[in-house]
Design a protein around this motif. Structure first.
Motif, short mmCIF file in Angstrom:
data_model
loop_
_atom_site.label_atom_id
_atom_site.label_comp_id
_atom_site.label_asym_id
_atom_site.label_seq_id
_atom_site.Cartn_x
_atom_site.Cartn_y
_atom_site.Cartn_z
N ILE A 127 14.48 0.87 -5.71
CA ILE A 127 13.30 1.55 -6.49
C ILE A 127 12.26 0.84 -6.68
CG2 ILE A 127 12.56 2.64 -8.54
CD1 ILE A 127 15.46 3.86 -9.10
N VAL A 128 12.50 -0.45 -6.98
CA VAL A 128 11.13 -1.53 -7.08
C VAL A 128 10.53 -1.81 -5.76
CG1 VAL A 128 10.87 -3.75 -7.60
CG2 VAL A 128 12.41 -2.58 -9.13
N PHE A 129 11.51 -1.81 -4.85
CA PHE A 129 10.97 -2.20 -3.47
C PHE A 129 9.97 -1.15 -2.86
CE2 PHE A 129 10.85 -1.88 1.10
CZ PHE A 129 10.62 -3.31 1.50
N PHE A 130 10.38 0.18 -3.07
CA PHE A 130 9.48 1.26 -2.35
C PHE A 130 8.51 1.49 -3.38
CE2 PHE A 130 13.22 2.02 0.12
CZ PHE A 130 12.72 2.27 1.41
N ALA A 131 8.54 1.17 -4.57
CA ALA A 131 7.60 1.57 -5.53
C ALA A 131 6.48 0.47 -5.55
CB ALA A 131 7.99 1.78 -6.93
N SER A 132 6.70 -0.92 -5.35
CA SER A 132 5.84 -1.96 -5.44
C SER A 132 5.46 -2.72 -4.24
CB SER A 132 6.63 -3.06 -6.64
OG SER A 132 6.84 -2.43 -7.82
N PHE A 133 6.66 -2.87 -3.23
CA PHE A 133 6.41 -3.90 -2.10
C PHE A 133 5.93 -2.92 -0.99
CE2 PHE A 133 9.03 -6.33 -5.08
CZ PHE A 133 8.40 -7.73 -4.80
N PHE A 134 6.70 -1.86 -0.79
CA PHE A 134 6.46 -0.91 0.65
C PHE A 134 4.93 -0.69 0.44
CE2 PHE A 134 6.07 2.99 2.81
CZ PHE A 134 7.14 2.82 3.69
N PRO A 135 4.11 -0.54 -0.36
CA PRO A 135 2.63 -0.16 -0.13
C PRO A 135 1.97 -1.52 0.40
CG PRO A 135 3.42 0.94 -2.28
CD PRO A 135 4.63 -0.18 -1.58
N GLN A 136 2.28 -2.61 0.22
CA GLN A 136 1.84 -4.07 0.32
C GLN A 136 1.72 -4.18 1.76
OE1 GLN A 136 0.36 -5.16 -2.12
NE2 GLN A 136 1.58 -3.92 -3.42
N PHE A 137 2.52 -3.47 2.50
CA PHE A 137 2.71 -3.45 4.33
C PHE A 137 2.07 -2.38 4.80
CE2 PHE A 137 5.95 -5.92 2.18
CZ PHE A 137 5.94 -7.25 2.77
N ILE A 138 1.38 -1.34 4.14
CA ILE A 138 1.23 -0.33 4.78
C ILE A 138 -0.11 -0.29 5.97
CG2 ILE A 138 -0.76 0.51 3.20
CD1 ILE A 138 2.21 2.76 4.51
N GLN A 139 -0.71 -1.31 5.80
CA GLN A 139 -1.85 -1.66 6.65
C GLN A 139 -1.56 -2.32 8.01
OE1 GLN A 139 -4.95 -0.54 6.25
NE2 GLN A 139 -4.27 0.06 3.96
N VAL A 140 -0.01 -2.13 8.34
CA VAL A 140 0.31 -3.04 9.45
C VAL A 140 -0.11 -2.33 10.87
CG1 VAL A 140 2.61 -1.41 9.90
CG2 VAL A 140 2.50 -3.73 10.47
N THR A 141 -0.56 -0.87 10.71
CA THR A 141 -1.40 -0.51 11.82
C THR A 141 -2.55 0.22 11.39
OG1 THR A 141 -0.32 1.81 11.81
CG2 THR A 141 0.86 -0.07 12.81
N ARG A 142 -3.43 0.57 12.17
CA ARG A 142 -4.62 1.09 11.70
C ARG A 142 -4.55 2.65 11.19
NH1 ARG A 142 -9.18 -1.49 13.43
NH2 ARG A 142 -8.75 -3.23 15.08
N SER A 143 -3.36 3.23 11.45
CA SER A 143 -3.15 4.91 11.05
C SER A 143 -2.21 4.61 9.90
CB SER A 143 -2.54 5.45 12.38
OG SER A 143 -2.21 6.80 11.82
N LEU A 144 -2.35 5.10 8.70
CA LEU A 144 -1.34 5.09 7.61
C LEU A 144 -0.19 5.90 7.93
CD1 LEU A 144 -2.41 5.50 3.98
CD2 LEU A 144 -0.57 6.88 4.75
N GLN A 145 -0.54 6.89 8.86
CA GLN A 145 0.75 7.67 9.05
C GLN A 145 1.81 6.94 10.17
OE1 GLN A 145 -2.22 8.76 9.25
NE2 GLN A 145 -2.29 10.55 7.56
N HIS A 146 1.13 6.27 11.11
CA HIS A 146 1.82 5.39 11.87
C HIS A 146 2.52 4.17 11.33
CE1 HIS A 146 -0.55 6.99 15.66
NE2 HIS A 146 0.17 7.84 15.31
N SER A 147 2.09 3.60 10.21
CA SER A 147 2.57 2.58 9.55
C SER A 147 3.62 3.06 8.60
CB SER A 147 1.31 1.83 8.69
OG SER A 147 0.56 1.59 9.19
N ALA A 148 3.42 4.12 7.94
CA ALA A 148 4.53 4.79 7.28
C ALA A 148 5.81 4.92 8.16
CB ALA A 148 4.13 5.85 6.54
N LEU A 149 5.40 5.64 9.15
CA LEU A 149 6.62 5.92 10.12
C LEU A 149 7.30 4.75 10.70
CD1 LEU A 149 8.35 8.03 11.68
CD2 LEU A 149 6.49 7.81 13.63
N LEU A 150 6.59 3.70 11.10
CA LEU A 150 7.16 2.29 11.60
C LEU A 150 7.92 1.79 10.54
CD1 LEU A 150 7.21 0.30 13.72
CD2 LEU A 150 5.07 -0.76 12.90
N LEU A 151 7.05 1.57 9.36
CA LEU A 151 8.04 0.80 8.27
C LEU A 151 9.15 1.25 8.06
CD1 LEU A 151 5.04 -0.18 5.93
CD2 LEU A 151 6.29 -1.46 7.77
N THR A 152 9.35 2.61 7.87
CA THR A 152 10.31 3.49 7.45
C THR A 152 11.40 3.32 8.46
OG1 THR A 152 9.21 5.21 6.36
CG2 THR A 152 11.31 5.91 7.09
#
Length: 212
Positions: A127-152
């Motif tokens: 819970i702590v990871f996805f609420a606090s740390f997951f958003p910190q890596f969302i800029q891994v690609t230029r597209s938020l959707q692609h980043s979310a898919l890749l990180l998941t």
């Protein structure tokens, strides 16, 4: 793609998953007492919970969804109660009489999935990871959707690979020789995490209530 950020994310996920917690304890217990097939189904259940937590994290980023802290607290509280129940059941198996072999039940697969999901969704660490740390890596690609898919996808692959390794180790001769000891340690770990999580959840609910 920001490869350095992606590498940092992979290492973060790896360290989080490898570190013993309620999910690892449940997987080890299940592998030793119910076999690798049931353990794999349990791991699929924990992965399903992780996917739901990741989806909520993405919705919070894309839609501005703000979850009520009390809701998060209650989910964590219920999850910790279930984790504690699993720990108590494991200790009863260790210190109680030897169990009588029973015929396999047809609903064991569903039970494994459900147990894994409930432990995963109430795991304070996830819970702590996805609420606090997951958003910190969302800029891994230029597209938020692609980043979310890749990180998941990275999370699911790393999580399942590590849990699969735990399942294999738990089925080795050394582990099976000390089955009761390993089961007892795993059950104590579940109980400890449950107690700590309960204390944290109650504190968070009290703070949320005081701020109203």
């Amino acid at each position: 793609m920001n490869l350095s950020l992606l590498l940092a994310y992979v290492l973060s996920v790896l360290m989080l998953v490898v570190t013993p917690g309620p999910v690892v304890a449940l997987i080890v217990n299940t592998s030793m007492n119910a076999g690798p097939r049931q353990a794999v189904l349990t791991a699929l259940g924990t992965n399903a919970a992780s996917l739901l937590l990741a989806l909520l994290a993405v919705l919070m980023l894309t839609t501005g969804l703000a979850l009520d802290p009390r809701l998060i607290g209650w989910v964590s509280l219920l999850g910790c109660c279930f984790i504690g129940w699993l720990g108590v059941q494991g200790l009863r198996e260790v210190f109680g009489p030897a169990p009588v072999e029973a015929a396999p039940r047809t609903d064991q697969g569903r039970q494994g999935l459900a147990s894994g999901f409930l432990v995963g969704i109430g795991n304070p660490k996830d819970i702590v990871f996805f609420a606090s740390f997951f958003p910190q890596f969302i800029q891994v690609t230029r597209s938020l959707q692609h980043s979310a898919l890749l990180l998941t996808l990275v999370w699911v692959l790393v999580d399942f690979a590590v849990l699969g390794a735990y399942i294999l180790v738990a089925r080795q001769g050394f582990s099976l020789k000390y089955k009761r000891l390993v089961t007892g340690i795993s059950s104590l770990a579940l109980l400890l995490v449950a107690l700590l999580g309960l204390g944290y959840a109650v504190l968070e609910l009290s703070n949320a209530g005081a701020q109203r």
